[in-house]
Design a protein around this motif. Structure first.
Motif, PDB file in Angstrom:
ATOM      1  N   GLY A  64       0.826  -1.218   0.000  1.00 40.28           N
ATOM      2  CA  GLY A  64       0.000   0.000   0.000  1.00 40.28           C
ATOM      3  C   GLY A  64       0.849   1.251   0.000  1.00 40.28           C
ATOM      4  O   GLY A  64       0.536   2.237   0.658  1.00 40.28           O
ATOM      5  N   GLY A  85      -0.120   8.014   0.771  1.00 39.13           N
ATOM      6  CA  GLY A  85      -0.426   8.025   2.201  1.00 39.13           C
ATOM      7  C   GLY A  85       0.736   7.575   3.084  1.00 39.13           C
ATOM      8  O   GLY A  85       1.909   7.846   2.813  1.00 39.13           O
ATOM      9  N   ILE A  86       0.388   6.846   4.134  1.00 40.55           N
ATOM     10  CA  ILE A  86       1.386   6.415   5.119  1.00 40.55           C
ATOM     11  C   ILE A  86       2.413   5.491   4.463  1.00 40.55           C
ATOM     12  O   ILE A  86       3.615   5.604   4.716  1.00 40.55           O
ATOM     13  N   GLY A  87       1.955   4.584   3.598  1.00 47.46           N
ATOM     14  CA  GLY A  87       2.869   3.639   2.949  1.00 47.46           C
ATOM     15  C   GLY A  87       3.924   4.347   2.112  1.00 47.46           C
ATOM     16  O   GLY A  87       5.101   3.967   2.130  1.00 47.46           O
ATOM     17  N   ASP A  96       1.462  -2.027  -4.546  1.00 47.78           N
ATOM     18  CA  ASP A  96       0.089  -1.510  -4.445  1.00 47.78           C
ATOM     19  C   ASP A  96      -0.774  -2.193  -5.492  1.00 47.78           C
ATOM     20  O   ASP A  96      -0.261  -2.945  -6.324  1.00 47.78           O
ATOM     21  N   LEU A 107       0.133  -5.587  -7.370  1.00 45.90           N
ATOM     22  CA  LEU A 107      -0.732  -6.747  -7.154  1.00 45.90           C
ATOM     23  C   LEU A 107      -1.658  -6.459  -5.984  1.00 45.90           C
ATOM     24  O   LEU A 107      -1.370  -5.621  -5.128  1.00 45.90           O
ATOM     25  N   GLY A 150      -4.290  -1.039   3.670  1.00 41.62           N
ATOM     26  CA  GLY A 150      -5.482  -1.136   4.514  1.00 41.62           C
ATOM     27  C   GLY A 150      -6.640  -0.399   3.878  1.00 41.62           C
ATOM     28  O   GLY A 150      -6.444   0.507   3.059  1.00 41.62           O
ATOM     29  N   PRO A 185      -1.364   3.700  14.539  1.00 33.78           N
ATOM     30  CA  PRO A 185      -1.537   5.143  14.344  1.00 33.78           C
ATOM     31  C   PRO A 185      -2.861   5.633  14.925  1.00 33.78           C
ATOM     32  O   PRO A 185      -3.845   4.888  14.985  1.00 33.78           O
ATOM     33  N   ILE A 238      -4.339  10.224  11.292  1.00 35.21           N
ATOM     34  CA  ILE A 238      -3.249  10.690  10.414  1.00 35.21           C
ATOM     35  C   ILE A 238      -3.863  11.299   9.157  1.00 35.21           C
ATOM     36  O   ILE A 238      -4.813  10.730   8.586  1.00 35.21           O
ATOM     37  N   THR A 289      -8.479   9.370   5.774  1.00 35.73           N
ATOM     38  CA  THR A 289      -9.181  10.175   6.780  1.00 35.73           C
ATOM     39  C   THR A 289      -9.850  11.404   6.161  1.00 35.73           C
ATOM     40  O   THR A 289     -10.778  11.952   6.751  1.00 35.73           O
TER      41      THR A 289
HETATM   42  N1  LIG Z   1      -4.876   7.494   8.205  1.00 35.14           N
HETATM   43  C1  LIG Z   1      -5.111   7.142   9.460  1.00 35.14           C
HETATM   44  O1  LIG Z   1      -5.580   7.935  10.272  1.00 35.14           O
HETATM   45  C2  LIG Z   1      -4.807   5.743   9.936  1.00 35.14           C
HETATM   46  C3  LIG Z   1      -4.967   5.464  11.308  1.00 35.14           C
HETATM   47  C4  LIG Z   1      -4.688   4.197  11.778  1.00 35.14           C
HETATM   48  C5  LIG Z   1      -4.263   3.216  10.900  1.00 35.14           C
HETATM   49  N2  LIG Z   1      -4.135   3.499   9.579  1.00 35.14           N
HETATM   50  C6  LIG Z   1      -3.687   2.422   8.707  1.00 35.14           C
HETATM   51  O2  LIG Z   1      -2.525   2.825   8.010  1.00 35.14           O
HETATM   52  C7  LIG Z   1      -2.469   2.163   6.744  1.00 35.14           C
HETATM   53  C8  LIG Z   1      -2.318   3.193   5.642  1.00 35.14           C
HETATM   54  O3  LIG Z   1      -3.429   4.075   5.692  1.00 35.14           O
HETATM   55  P1  LIG Z   1      -3.539   5.421   4.815  1.00 35.14           P
HETATM   56  O4  LIG Z   1      -4.253   6.405   5.657  1.00 35.14           O
HETATM   57  O5  LIG Z   1      -2.216   5.764   4.227  1.00 35.14           O
HETATM   58  O6  LIG Z   1      -4.575   4.915   3.686  1.00 35.14           O
HETATM   59  P2  LIG Z   1      -4.672   5.262   2.133  1.00 35.14           P
HETATM   60  O7  LIG Z   1      -6.056   4.836   1.739  1.00 35.14           O
HETATM   61  O8  LIG Z   1      -4.265   6.664   1.843  1.00 35.14           O
HETATM   62  O9  LIG Z   1      -3.587   4.283   1.471  1.00 35.14           O
HETATM   63  C9  LIG Z   1      -3.749   2.896   1.522  1.00 35.14           C
HETATM   64  C10 LIG Z   1      -3.012   2.277   0.351  1.00 35.14           C
HETATM   65  O10 LIG Z   1      -3.203   0.847   0.426  1.00 35.14           O
HETATM   66  C11 LIG Z   1      -3.491   0.377  -0.869  1.00 35.14           C
HETATM   67  N3  LIG Z   1      -4.268  -0.858  -0.824  1.00 35.14           N
HETATM   68  C12 LIG Z   1      -5.554  -1.015  -0.429  1.00 35.14           C
HETATM   69  N4  LIG Z   1      -5.947  -2.274  -0.602  1.00 35.14           N
HETATM   70  C13 LIG Z   1      -4.894  -2.956  -1.120  1.00 35.14           C
HETATM   71  C14 LIG Z   1      -4.694  -4.295  -1.542  1.00 35.14           C
HETATM   72  N5  LIG Z   1      -5.700  -5.203  -1.481  1.00 35.14           N
HETATM   73  N6  LIG Z   1      -3.479  -4.654  -2.033  1.00 35.14           N
HETATM   74  C15 LIG Z   1      -2.484  -3.743  -2.119  1.00 35.14           C
HETATM   75  N7  LIG Z   1      -2.619  -2.447  -1.752  1.00 35.14           N
HETATM   76  C16 LIG Z   1      -3.813  -2.056  -1.257  1.00 35.14           C
HETATM   77  C17 LIG Z   1      -4.304   1.511  -1.512  1.00 35.14           C
HETATM   78  O11 LIG Z   1      -4.349   1.396  -2.943  1.00 35.14           O
HETATM   79  C18 LIG Z   1      -3.553   2.733  -1.006  1.00 35.14           C
HETATM   80  O12 LIG Z   1      -2.502   3.100  -1.871  1.00 35.14           O
HETATM   81  C19 LIG Z   1      -3.745   1.330   6.651  1.00 35.14           C
HETATM   82  O13 LIG Z   1      -3.486   0.015   7.088  1.00 35.14           O
HETATM   83  C20 LIG Z   1      -4.674   2.033   7.631  1.00 35.14           C
HETATM   84  O14 LIG Z   1      -5.678   1.179   8.103  1.00 35.14           O
HETATM   85  C21 LIG Z   1      -4.393   4.740   9.078  1.00 35.14           C
END
Ligand SMILES: NC(=O)c1ccc[n+]([C@@H]2O[C@H](COP(=O)([O-])OP(=O)(O)OC[C@H]3O[C@@H](n4cnc5c(N)ncnc54)[C@H](O)[C@@H]3O)[C@@H](O)[C@H]2O)c1
Length: 263
Positions: free
Chosen positions: A32, A36-38, A56, A78, A105, A199, A202, A207
């Motif tokens: 991912g 975002g975080i990834g 991703d 994938l 996620g 987290p 974020i 969000t």
């Molecule tokens: N943003 C927050 O406040 C927050 C808080 C707690 C935990 N998290 C966790 O941090 C992680 C990243 O969150 P984010 O805010 O950057 O989200 P985001 O939606 O901005 O990015 C998530 C990335 O994961 C990829 N993804 C989704 N399903 C997938 C799959 N089946 N296979 C491969 N890639 C896939 C998406 O395409 C996207 O690029 C997640 O696990 C999320 O649950 C986020």
């Protein structure tokens, strides 16, 4: 009686790269990581010297390629829930890897009373089941090198629960159970530590989709009174990946500015 000293077995003893590039020579896979975080995690691990693989979904292929190119790494498109995901990773990394960050996620929020199965199952599959499957495949194949690191992504919603997020909270709580139970065995069998970041709120596209009032509450309900940034989670992940953090195992590190949720 001299019972002698136990042998020193801290797995963090493996040689670190130069001070400002401690992950030199290491390969990191971040799921991912197209945004975002990834993306921030991949960027931070690359800054610290790692060769990064940006994984991703195919629909995010262009963004993944852009991130990989910027960081001098490679993209791997994938769906992490696909049955062959573990095998595809093994094929892409025939020499193995050192750092595995399970970050991909999704959310499908809905009050539990109105939660249809098609909003429950994918959240459990992406956030939890795929983490177990790919970890299992990679460890079984011996792909994670000794001294390696697995960092999974929980959430304060997995610690405290959250209204409208029973599916997500269940999956993220499952990550905590997975990390705690896998950590001693992965260390004993493979010399690999397993930890999680949890987290708080974020600022990401995930969000940004939250309704305004809930979003503002999420931002402010912590001692910093602001939303966190992807870099905050990335720096903690990079610390867990650092060669010197080998004595930290089976832990869940909250990155939430002391959020009231689950406090
Ligand atoms: N943003 C927050 O406040 C927050 C808080 C707690 C935990 N998290 C966790 O941090 C992680 C990243 O969150 P984010 O805010 O950057 O989200 P985001 O939606 O901005 O990015 C998530 C990335 O994961 C990829 N993804 C989704 N399903 C997938 C799959 N089946 N296979 C491969 N890639 C896939 C998406 O395409 C996207 O690029 C997640 O696990 C999320 O649950 C986020």
């Amino acid at each position: 009686i001299d019972i002698g000293a136990a042998p020193h077995t801290t797995p963090g003893d493996t040689a670190a790269g130069p001070g400002d590039r401690p992950l030199t020579g290491r390969t990191a896979l971040v799921t991912g990581a197209a945004r975002g975080i990834g993306e921030a995690v991949a960027e931070t691990l690359a800054r610290d010297g790692a060769r990064v693989v940006v994984l991703d979904v195919p629909q995010a292929g262009q963004d993944a390629a852009r991130v990989a190119e910027r960081l001098g790494g490679t993209a791997l498109t994938l769906d992490i829930t696909a049955a062959h995901a573990g095998r595809r990773i093994l094929e892409a990394l025939p020499d193995g890897l050192d750092i595995l960050v399970h970050n991909a996620g999704i959310t499908r929020d809905r009050r539990l009373a109105n939660m249809p199965a098609d909003r429950w199952a994918p959240v459990l599959d992406v956030n939890l089941a795929s983490v177990l499957r790919t970890t299992d495949t990679l460890l079984d194949a011996g792909a994670l090198r000794p001294g390696g690191r697995i960092v999974a992504t929980s959430s304060i919603a997995g610690i405290a629960g959250n209204a409208g997020q029973t599916n997500y909270g269940a999956a993220k709580a499952g990550i905590i159970g997975l990390v705690r139970s896998l950590a001693p065995r992965a260390l004993a069998a493979h010399g690999v530590t397993v930890n999680a970041v949890a987290p708080g709120f974020i600022e990401t596209k995930m969000t940004a989709a939250v309704p305004l009032l809930i979003r503002e509450a999420g931002r402010r309900m912590n001692s910093l009174a602001q939303g966190g940034l992807p870099a905050d989670v990335a720096e903690t992940t990079a610390w867990l990946a650092h060669p010197g953090s080998g004595a930290v195992n089976g832990q869940v590190v909250r990155v939430c500015g002391q959020s009231l949720l689950g406090a």
